[in-house]
Design a protein around this motif. Structure first.
Motif, mmCIF file in Angstrom:
data_model
loop_
_atom_site.group_PDB
_atom_site.id
_atom_site.type_symbol
_atom_site.label_atom_id
_atom_site.label_comp_id
_atom_site.label_asym_id
_atom_site.label_seq_id
_atom_site.Cartn_x
_atom_site.Cartn_y
_atom_site.Cartn_z
ATOM 1 N N PRO A 2 12.535 -11.420 -3.179
ATOM 2 C CA PRO A 2 12.901 -12.577 -4.005
ATOM 3 C C PRO A 2 13.149 -12.183 -5.458
ATOM 4 C CG PRO A 2 10.529 -12.480 -3.767
ATOM 5 C CD PRO A 2 11.082 -11.291 -3.014
ATOM 6 N N ASN A 3 13.801 -13.086 -6.181
ATOM 7 C CA ASN A 3 13.960 -12.922 -7.626
ATOM 8 C C ASN A 3 14.044 -14.299 -8.267
ATOM 9 O OD1 ASN A 3 16.936 -12.796 -6.448
ATOM 10 N ND2 ASN A 3 17.112 -13.509 -8.569
ATOM 11 N N ILE A 4 13.598 -14.386 -9.519
ATOM 12 C CA ILE A 4 13.648 -15.643 -10.261
ATOM 13 C C ILE A 4 13.861 -15.343 -11.735
ATOM 14 C CG2 ILE A 4 11.126 -15.727 -10.566
ATOM 15 C CD1 ILE A 4 11.368 -18.810 -10.299
ATOM 16 N N SER A 5 14.617 -16.203 -12.400
ATOM 17 C CA SER A 5 14.916 -16.023 -13.821
ATOM 18 C C SER A 5 14.838 -17.366 -14.521
ATOM 19 C CB SER A 5 16.314 -15.417 -14.000
ATOM 20 O OG SER A 5 16.649 -15.304 -15.362
ATOM 21 N N LYS B 155 11.656 -9.668 -10.340
ATOM 22 C CA LYS B 155 12.404 -9.221 -9.175
ATOM 23 C C LYS B 155 11.539 -8.291 -8.352
ATOM 24 C CE LYS B 155 16.658 -6.907 -7.715
ATOM 25 N NZ LYS B 155 17.940 -6.292 -8.153
ATOM 26 N N SER C 73 21.255 -17.601 -3.371
ATOM 27 C CA SER C 73 20.837 -17.763 -4.766
ATOM 28 C C SER C 73 21.318 -19.117 -5.268
ATOM 29 C CB SER C 73 21.404 -16.638 -5.643
ATOM 30 O OG SER C 73 22.825 -16.672 -5.651
ATOM 31 N N LEU D 163 17.830 -21.975 -15.096
ATOM 32 C CA LEU D 163 16.991 -21.513 -13.999
ATOM 33 C C LEU D 163 17.868 -20.852 -12.954
ATOM 34 C CD1 LEU D 163 14.280 -21.414 -12.397
ATOM 35 C CD2 LEU D 163 14.897 -23.665 -11.468
ATOM 36 N N SER D 164 17.422 -19.705 -12.466
ATOM 37 C CA SER D 164 18.121 -19.009 -11.395
ATOM 38 C C SER D 164 17.081 -18.436 -10.446
ATOM 39 C CB SER D 164 19.007 -17.890 -11.954
ATOM 40 O OG SER D 164 19.601 -17.153 -10.906
ATOM 41 N N ALA D 165 17.315 -18.590 -9.141
ATOM 42 C CA ALA D 165 16.377 -18.078 -8.141
ATOM 43 C C ALA D 165 17.166 -17.638 -6.919
ATOM 44 C CB ALA D 165 15.343 -19.136 -7.770
ATOM 45 N N ASN E 41 12.358 -12.728 -16.420
ATOM 46 C CA ASN E 41 12.854 -12.488 -15.073
ATOM 47 C C ASN E 41 11.830 -11.703 -14.257
ATOM 48 O OD1 ASN E 41 15.863 -13.167 -15.843
ATOM 49 N ND2 ASN E 41 15.176 -11.621 -17.306
ATOM 50 N N SER F 209 21.510 -21.494 -9.145
ATOM 51 C CA SER F 209 21.289 -21.538 -10.592
ATOM 52 C C SER F 209 21.692 -22.900 -11.132
ATOM 53 C CB SER F 209 22.102 -20.440 -11.292
ATOM 54 O OG SER F 209 23.486 -20.609 -11.055
ATOM 55 N N GLY G 167 20.853 -10.648 -9.308
ATOM 56 C CA GLY G 167 20.268 -11.572 -8.345
ATOM 57 C C GLY G 167 20.369 -11.085 -6.923
#
Length: 693
Positions: free
Chosen positions: A432-435, A451, A390, A400-402, A449, A392, A126
């Motif tokens: 940015p990143n999102i999962s 990234k 970040s 959810l994680s961002a 995911n 989650s 992340g």
């Protein structure tokens, strides 16, 4: 606004943001949060948790293998070669031990497998990690609070083409809340690499061949001395250490050169390396109000490396060429972050700042060669200030994680005291990143995911100096390299012991090495990096499940890329397999047998040769109530590892044939007296900058 001001502002904002948080147990990653869902009484040795491979060591067949490197070599997606850890399909990995960064590979050798608790391989890091980080390996050891002296010593002797020897001693003393530790390593390594290089091109309207042979001898002596302390009480801890690393190398290359079909003439290259580095690191951590975690890391590193090269032609076919270079670098770095509950989830906000200064003084001592390879003094300074956040949360079976990371970079590059406006620049980077993951049951999970990353090339590739390799060959860096912009989509899934990892990557301005003509009065070939755009797809299918005393894991992989340079395509896929086996036998005996192979294929501008069947084995035994471990290992038993590659860029076809020092045997003897983990909890203040230096 300078780095210090930015850090002060961010530190103030951290506490202000935390004031809106809700009361929830603090976790330092989404991995820890997800574990609360998937842990049951019966777990496989390795399981997928979101986008993280989690392996529990105690009670498994891996617990008595020897040290942490032995265990990592048997885990899915992780490769260990000559004590160097890599992750299949990933670049720029970071390794953390009990929350602190691994500063050198010797640290893994000091951790006994019996002291390992858990290994987490985070395949989609992340925003808290640098945007260039491809994977994170988090190693957790078991707590041991015995007072008094602890000692671990590992001695290794290895025979390949040459003998090598290493001793790694670690001591710590715990009294009350304090732990004091001292580590020392001495390593004498010697290896031989043989090979030939043939360059074929059209020059002055006719086919021309530039060739050379190599017989390289690489004797090196390295050392490490480290000392420090840790203190912990009531959720509060701090510590510091100092480390010194000297290095001495005396390399020699006895080979030949030839042009077209003329008789080869003898060429000898002698290179001396004298280097040392200093590292000071501090950390502070405080858990308070049952929901906040505040962590700070500070690092200072300086290093000097002298490199002198003498190229001679004993038969008098050409004049001698001597050169000397001195690289000096320093790094100041700080990282501060706060973890807290927010909106029924877990949040992390922080700042990471660094100042890097590196110089390279290159002197060409041959006046004739100096006409096209002049001496130069390059000076590079970089100031970096980043903030990251970040969040989650678990929503039933959905996770959810961002996160996002903003970084300001000021890069100043000078050659001979003159600022290069084409290379110097100021950048504003947002990554940015999102999962998103879904948990079906203990045996079935899936996650997706995305990234975006900005990856800076290492400083060794940004140098403007060029090095003499032969009468017609030059190697060097490229100060005009741009930062890489990468988009990565990853799919992970697990079902009944099977795991699937698929990555699609689009890289803009990544770099690859090419060979092309260099403007000079005579024929000169230049090998250097240039920016390229490439798309790549990689897929790995993994099966890992213990069967009584046998722990196998099988990985089938495919890497395929889409790359075209100067109307030449590099699109041949690479297929690979890994079959690792661990057998735990009675009376403290363990046996490992690892087999792997791969097909010929392209990776960036190189087409690597295939190796169908490579095998390593080891047998070990514990004695004296597991205080003494003896292990005998054999690598590349059938001498089948292929190190050859070809490259075809800008009309120059390069055929490189190499024979490496992989086949051999080694004996490891490890003795431990009350071993326990180090309590140093510092993490990397600027891991990416450390690697670039």
């Amino acid at each position: 606004m300078n780095v210090k001001t930015v850090s002060t502002i961010i530190a103030t904002l951290l506490v202000a943001i935390a004031g809106t948080a809700q009361n929830k147990e603090t976790n330092d990653s989404i991995t820890r949060e997800l574990q609360e869902v998937v842990v049951t009484a019966k777990q496989p040795a390795t399981r997928l948790v979101g986008s993280t491979l989690v392996t529990t060591i105690p009670g498994s067949n891996l617990a008595n293998l020897g040290n942490a490197l032995d265990v990592l070599a048997q885990l899915p997606m992780i490769r260990v070669e000559d004590n160097t850890v890599s992750v299949t399909g990933k670049n720029n990995i970071e390794i953390y031990i009990d929350g602190r960064p691994m500063r050198d590979g010797f640290e893994l050798e000091r951790i006994l497998s019996t002291n390992l608790k858990k290994v987490e391989l985070i395949m989609a890091p992340g925003a808290a990690y640098g945007s260039s980080t491809g994977a994170v390996l988090r190693i957790t050891t078991q707590s041991n609070f015995l007072q008094g002296l602890s000692l671990t010593d590992r001695f290794q002797i290895q025979k390949r083409r040459k003998w090598s020897v290493m001793d790694n001693l670690s001591m710590s003393y715990r009294i009350g809340r304090f732990e004091y530790f001292v580590d020392g390593v001495i390593n004498r390594n010697d290896m031989i690499i043989k090979g030939t290089t043939t360059n074929t091109l059209m020059y002055d309207g006719k086919k021309t061949i530039v060739g050379s042979s190599q017989n390289n001898n690489y004797p090196t002596t390295t050392g490490m001395v480290r000392g420090g302390f840790n203190y912990a009480k009531d959720g509060q801890s701090f510590g510091a250490y100092y480390r010194y690393n000297p290095e001495r190398g005396d390399f020699s290359n006895f080979g030949t050169e030839w042009l077209d079909y003329n008789l080869p003439f003898v060429r000898d290259i002698d290179r001396q390396i004298r280097a040392h580095s200093h590292l000071a690191s501090v950390y502070y951590e405080n858990s308070f109000a049952d929901k906040y975690l505040l962590h700070f890391d500070g690092d200072f590193k300086s290093s000097v490396a002298d490199n002198s090269v003498a190229t001679t032609y004993p038969d008098g076919d050409a004049e001698d060429v001597n050169s000397f270079s001195r690289r000096k670098s320093s790094l100041w770095a700080g990282k501060l972050y706060l973890e807290f509950p927010l909106f029924n989830g877990n949040a992390t906000v922080g700042t990471q700042d660094s100042y890097t200064h590196t110089t390279l003084d290159y002197r060409m001592l041959n006046s004739n060669v100096g006409q096209y390879l002049p001496s130069s003094f390059t000076d590079a300074k970089q100031t970096s200030a980043a903030i990251f956040a970040s969040w989650s949360r678990l929503l039933g079976k959905l996770s959810l994680s961002a996160g996002a990371r903003y970084e300001y970079v000021n890069y100043d590059f000078k050659v001979d005291g003159v600022r290069d406006e084409n290379v110097s620049r100021r950048d504003h980077l947002l990554t940015p990143n999102i999962s998103l993951g879904y948990y079906f049951n203990d045996n079935t999970q899936v996650s997706l995911n995305y990234k975006m990353a900005t990856i800076k090339p290492p400083y060794s590739q940004l140098t403007g100096s060029l090095s003499y390799v032969g009468l017609h060959e030059i190697e060097g860096g490229n100060p005009s390299l741009h930062d890489e912009k990468m988009h990565n989509i990853q799919l992970f899934g697990m079902w009944n012991g099977f795991m699937l990892q698929t990555d699609f990557t689009r890289a803009i301005d990544t770099y690859a090495h090419v060979k092309q003509l260099y403007p000079a009065d005579n024929l000169q070939l230049l090998l250097h990096p240039v920016n390229i755009n490439v798309s790549a797809l990689s897929t790995y299918l993994i099966w890992s499940k213990p069967v009584k005393r046998w722990t196998p894991n099988i990985t089938l992989g495919m890497y395929s890329q889409w790359l075209t340079i100067d109307n030449t395509s590099y699109n041949r896929p690479i297929f690979s397999y890994y079959f690792n086996n661990t057998l735990s036998l009675p009376r403290g005996w363990t046996l490992t047998a690892n087999i792997n192979g791969g097909t010929k294929g392209d990776m960036h501008t190189n087409r690597f040769g295939g190796s169908a069947f490579i095998m390593d084995m080891s047998v070990g035994k514990t004695l004296l109530d597991k205080a003494l471990t003896i292990k005998l290992s054999a690598t590349d038993i059938f001498n089948t590892l292929n190190n050859d590659w070809t490259m075809n860029t800008y009309g120059i076809y390069v055929d490189k044939r190499q024979s490496y020092d992989h086949r051999g045997i080694s004996l490891d003897v490890t003795y431990h007296f009350h071993p326990r983990k180090s309590k140093y909890k510092g993490s990397s203040a600027a891991e990416a900058e450390m690697k670039r230096l």
